[in-house]
Design a protein around this motif. Structure first.
Motif, short mmCIF file in Angstrom:
data_model
loop_
_atom_site.label_atom_id
_atom_site.label_comp_id
_atom_site.label_asym_id
_atom_site.label_seq_id
_atom_site.Cartn_x
_atom_site.Cartn_y
_atom_site.Cartn_z
N ASP A 140 -8.98 5.01 -6.98
CA ASP A 140 -10.07 5.79 -6.52
C ASP A 140 -11.11 5.66 -7.80
O ASP A 140 -11.52 6.64 -8.55
CB ASP A 140 -9.83 7.07 -6.26
CG ASP A 140 -11.11 7.73 -5.68
OD1 ASP A 140 -11.82 6.91 -4.84
OD2 ASP A 140 -11.23 8.96 -5.57
N GLY A 185 -9.80 -1.31 3.43
CA GLY A 185 -10.12 -0.64 1.97
C GLY A 185 -11.25 -1.64 1.41
O GLY A 185 -11.64 -2.36 1.87
N ASP A 186 -11.79 -0.85 0.15
CA ASP A 186 -12.66 -1.64 -0.85
C ASP A 186 -12.32 -3.23 -0.90
O ASP A 186 -13.09 -3.86 -1.05
CB ASP A 186 -12.81 -1.05 -1.78
CG ASP A 186 -13.88 0.35 -1.45
OD1 ASP A 186 -14.23 0.41 -0.45
OD2 ASP A 186 -14.18 0.92 -2.53
N SER A 187 -10.86 -3.36 -0.86
CA SER A 187 -10.32 -4.88 -1.16
C SER A 187 -10.89 -5.71 -0.14
O SER A 187 -11.19 -6.89 -0.62
CB SER A 187 -8.86 -4.65 -1.35
OG SER A 187 -8.46 -4.25 -0.10
N ALA A 223 -1.58 3.75 -2.01
CA ALA A 223 -3.09 3.17 -1.51
C ALA A 223 -2.97 3.49 -0.17
O ALA A 223 -3.13 2.74 0.71
CB ALA A 223 -3.14 1.82 -1.71
N ASN A 277 -19.47 -2.42 3.13
CA ASN A 277 -18.60 -1.25 2.59
C ASN A 277 -19.11 -0.09 3.29
O ASN A 277 -18.45 0.93 3.61
CB ASN A 277 -18.64 -1.11 1.09
CG ASN A 277 -17.78 -0.20 0.54
OD1 ASN A 277 -16.71 0.04 1.03
ND2 ASN A 277 -17.98 0.36 -0.74
N ALA A 292 0.94 -1.11 -0.06
CA ALA A 292 0.13 0.04 0.13
C ALA A 292 0.91 1.29 0.04
O ALA A 292 0.40 2.08 -0.62
CB ALA A 292 -0.92 0.03 1.26
N ASP A 327 -9.55 0.33 -6.90
CA ASP A 327 -10.17 1.59 -5.96
C ASP A 327 -9.42 2.17 -4.92
O ASP A 327 -9.32 3.27 -5.15
CB ASP A 327 -11.33 1.01 -5.62
CG ASP A 327 -12.43 2.27 -4.90
OD1 ASP A 327 -12.80 3.23 -5.69
OD2 ASP A 327 -12.54 2.33 -3.87
N ASP A 328 -8.74 1.23 -4.21
CA ASP A 328 -7.95 1.81 -3.44
C ASP A 328 -6.54 2.55 -3.69
O ASP A 328 -6.27 3.56 -3.25
CB ASP A 328 -7.41 0.43 -2.43
CG ASP A 328 -8.36 0.01 -1.56
OD1 ASP A 328 -9.54 0.59 -1.29
OD2 ASP A 328 -8.30 -1.47 -1.16
N ALA A 363 -5.27 5.98 2.63
CA ALA A 363 -6.51 7.10 2.93
C ALA A 363 -6.04 8.25 3.77
O ALA A 363 -5.70 8.49 4.64
CB ALA A 363 -7.41 5.99 3.83
N TYR A 379 -4.14 1.45 2.90
CA TYR A 379 -5.21 0.73 2.74
C TYR A 379 -4.76 -0.84 2.23
O TYR A 379 -3.50 -1.26 2.76
CB TYR A 379 -5.94 1.01 1.28
CG TYR A 379 -7.00 2.36 1.49
CD1 TYR A 379 -8.15 2.00 2.58
CD2 TYR A 379 -6.99 3.19 0.77
CE1 TYR A 379 -8.70 2.92 2.66
CE2 TYR A 379 -7.75 4.25 0.75
CZ TYR A 379 -8.81 4.27 1.73
OH TYR A 379 -9.65 5.29 1.99
N LEU A 380 -5.41 -1.65 1.52
CA LEU A 380 -5.13 -3.03 0.91
C LEU A 380 -5.14 -4.23 1.93
O LEU A 380 -4.55 -5.29 1.68
CB LEU A 380 -3.72 -3.11 0.21
CG LEU A 380 -3.71 -2.12 -0.79
CD1 LEU A 380 -2.24 -2.07 -1.52
CD2 LEU A 380 -4.77 -2.17 -1.88
#
Length: 380
Positions: free
Chosen positions: A102, A226-228, A31, A160, A26, A98-99, A33, A47-48
Motif C-alpha cells: 500500500d 489490483g493496481d498491478s 495482498a 484505476n 496474493a 502497492d497491492d 483487499a 489482489y495481483l
C-alpha cells in the motif's frame, strides 16, 4: 485476422490459467483487499490479477513471433510491442508493490511517469497527426514526448479510478481494445497497407487477457486485478494508440468516414475508448478538490456507486457501464471509418437503448429487499 484471433485465444487462455497462480501468490504475500466503507465487496478478496494478465500478454507476444504472417512483419512491429510490454512490466511491478505494501500515491505516480518515459525513450510516442487536406502536422520530439506521457498517465489513472466493481475495469478495457483493434485493422485494410501492425497485435492480446481474467473477476469475484492489473492494461491500451503514428505516414491514412474523426482519433482514442472512466476521473478530481481534499483521496461517489444508489444491482451496473463504453468507443470507431446516415441513425438508436437501460430499468425493476438479504445471487 486468423492469426490475431489465435493471439487473442493464447492471451485469454494463459491469463485464465495463471489467475490460480496469482491468487496463491496474493494469499501468501498478504495482498488481499480488505473490506472498507467505500467498497462494495463484503469479504476480503486477493489482489495481483495483473500478474496473470502480464503473463497472458507475454505469452501472446511470444506466440505471435512464430506465426507465419506476423513473423514476417516489419522488425519494428515486435520491437515496439516489446517496449510496451517492458514498460507494462515496470508499471505492473509498481502495482504489485502497492497491492502488497500500500505505497503512497506520489510513489505510484512516479512509477507511472517512469514507465511512460521508457516508452518515449524507445520511440513509442506521437509523431504526427493527419490533417484534413491530406498533409500531416508533425510534432517535434519535446511536444511528442510530453503529449505521449500525458495520454499514458491519464489513461492509467482513468482505468484505476473505474476499477470499483467486479469485472468493470476488465470489461471496459476489453471493449476498448476490441474497438481499437477493429479501427487499426480496417484502417490499414481500407488503405491497402500492411495488416501486421503493433496496435493490432497489442490490442488483440489485451482483449484476450481481459477476456481470460473476467471469469475470475466477474461478480462474485474470486480475484481482483489490483493496481498491478489496472495500471498494466491502462498503459498497454494507451501505448497502442501511440504506435499508430509511428507505423504510417500521415498522407497514407484516409477513410470513407468522417475525416475529422480520422484526424483527431489517434489523440482522442484513449479518451473515447475510456470515456466512462475518464468522466469518472474528472468528476472525482473536481469533487475532491472543491471539498478541499486531495484528488487522490478515496470516496464512495464514483459513477458505479451512483448506479447502485439509483437501484441497479451490482451486475447490472457493470453491464450498464460496459454498454456506455461500447457505445462511445464503438461509435467513435464506426464514425471514423464509415459514413452515411445509416451510421448516425444506428448510433442514435443505440444511445436511446442505453439511456433507457440506465435510467428507466431501475425504476421498473428495483431489487427486492427480501432477496437482497436472502443470500441468493444477484440477477438482472
Amino acid at each position: 485476422m486468423r492469426e490475431y484471433l489465435l493471439v487473442f485465444l493464447v492471451a485469454g487462455t494463459v491469463t485464465y490459467l495463471l489467475t490460480v497462480v496469482a491468487r496463491e501468490i496474493a494469499l501468501r504475500t498478504g495482498a488481499v483487499a480488505q473490506v472498507r466503507d467505500r467498497d462494495v465487496h463484503v469479504e476480503p478478496i486477493p489482489y495481483l490479477g495483473g500478474i496473470a494478465m502480464l503473463g497472458g500478454l507475454v505469452a501472446a507476444y511470444l506466440v505471435a513471433r512464430e506465426l507465419p504472417f506476423l513473423s514476417l512483419s516489419d522488425p519494428f512491429v515486435f520491437r515496439d510491442a516489446g517496449v510496451v510490454l517492458l514498460a507494462g512490466a515496470l508499471v505492473c511491478a509498481v502495482g504489485v508493490l502497492d497491492d502488497i505494501f500500500d505505497i503512497d500515491a506520489l510513489t505510484k505516480l512516479g512509477g507511472q511517469v517512469l514507465a511512460a518515459a521508457l516508452l518515449v525513450v524507445f520511440g513509442v510516442r506521437f509523431y504526427f497527426f493527419p490533417q484534413l487536406d491530406g498533409e500531416q502536422f508533425s510534432l517535434d520530439p519535446a511536444q511528442g514526448a510530453l503529449l505521449s506521457v500525458i495520454v499514458v498517465i491519464a489513461t492509467i489513472n482513468a482505468v484505476n479510478f473505474v476499477d470499483g466493481l467486479d469485472g468493470l475495469a476488465a470489461g471496459v478495457v476489453g471493449i476498448g481494445a476490441v474497438a481499437f483493434f477493429l479501427f487499426s485493422y480496417f484502417l490499414a485494410s481500407e488503405n491497402e497497407l500492411t495488416l501486421a501492425t503493433t496496435a493490432a497485435l497489442l490490442t488483440a492480446s489485451l482483449a484476450g487477457a481481459c477476456a481470460g481474467f473476467l471469469p475470475h473477476n466477474f461478480h462474485p469475484a474470486r480475484l481482483f486485478m489490483g493496481d498491478s492489473g489496472s495500471m498494466l492494461i491502462g498503459l498497454v491500451l494507451s501505448a497502442s494508440t501511440l504506435t499508430i503514428t509511428g507505423q504510417f505516414a500521415g498522407n497514407e491514412i484516409t477513410s470513407d468516414g468522417n475525416p475529422i474523426f480520422v484526424t483527431i482519433l489517434p489523440l482522442l482514442l484513449p479518451a473515447s475508448l475510456l470515456m466512462v472512466p475518464v468522466a469518472d476521473l474528472v468528476l472525482a478530481v473536481v469533487r475532491r478538490t472543491r471539498a478541499g481534499r486531495s484528488p487522490f483521496s478515496p470516496d464512495k461517489q464514483h459513477l458505479h456507486h451512483r448506479l447502485l444508489e439509483i437501484g441497479h444491482s451490482q451486475r447490472r451496473a457493470v453491464y450498464i457501464m460496459w454498454m456506455w463504453a461500447a457505445l462511445v468507443a464503438g461509435g467513435s470507431v464506426v464514425v471514423s471509418l464509415f459514413g452515411g446516415q445509416a451510421t448516425w441513425w444506428g448510433l442514435g438508436a443505440a444511445f436511446a437503448f442505453v439511456l433507457v437501460m440506465t435510467f428507466v430499468v431501475p425504476v421498473l425493476h428495483r431489487p427486492r429487499s427480501s432477496s437482497a438479504n436472502s443470500g441468493l445471487p444477484e440477477t438482472l
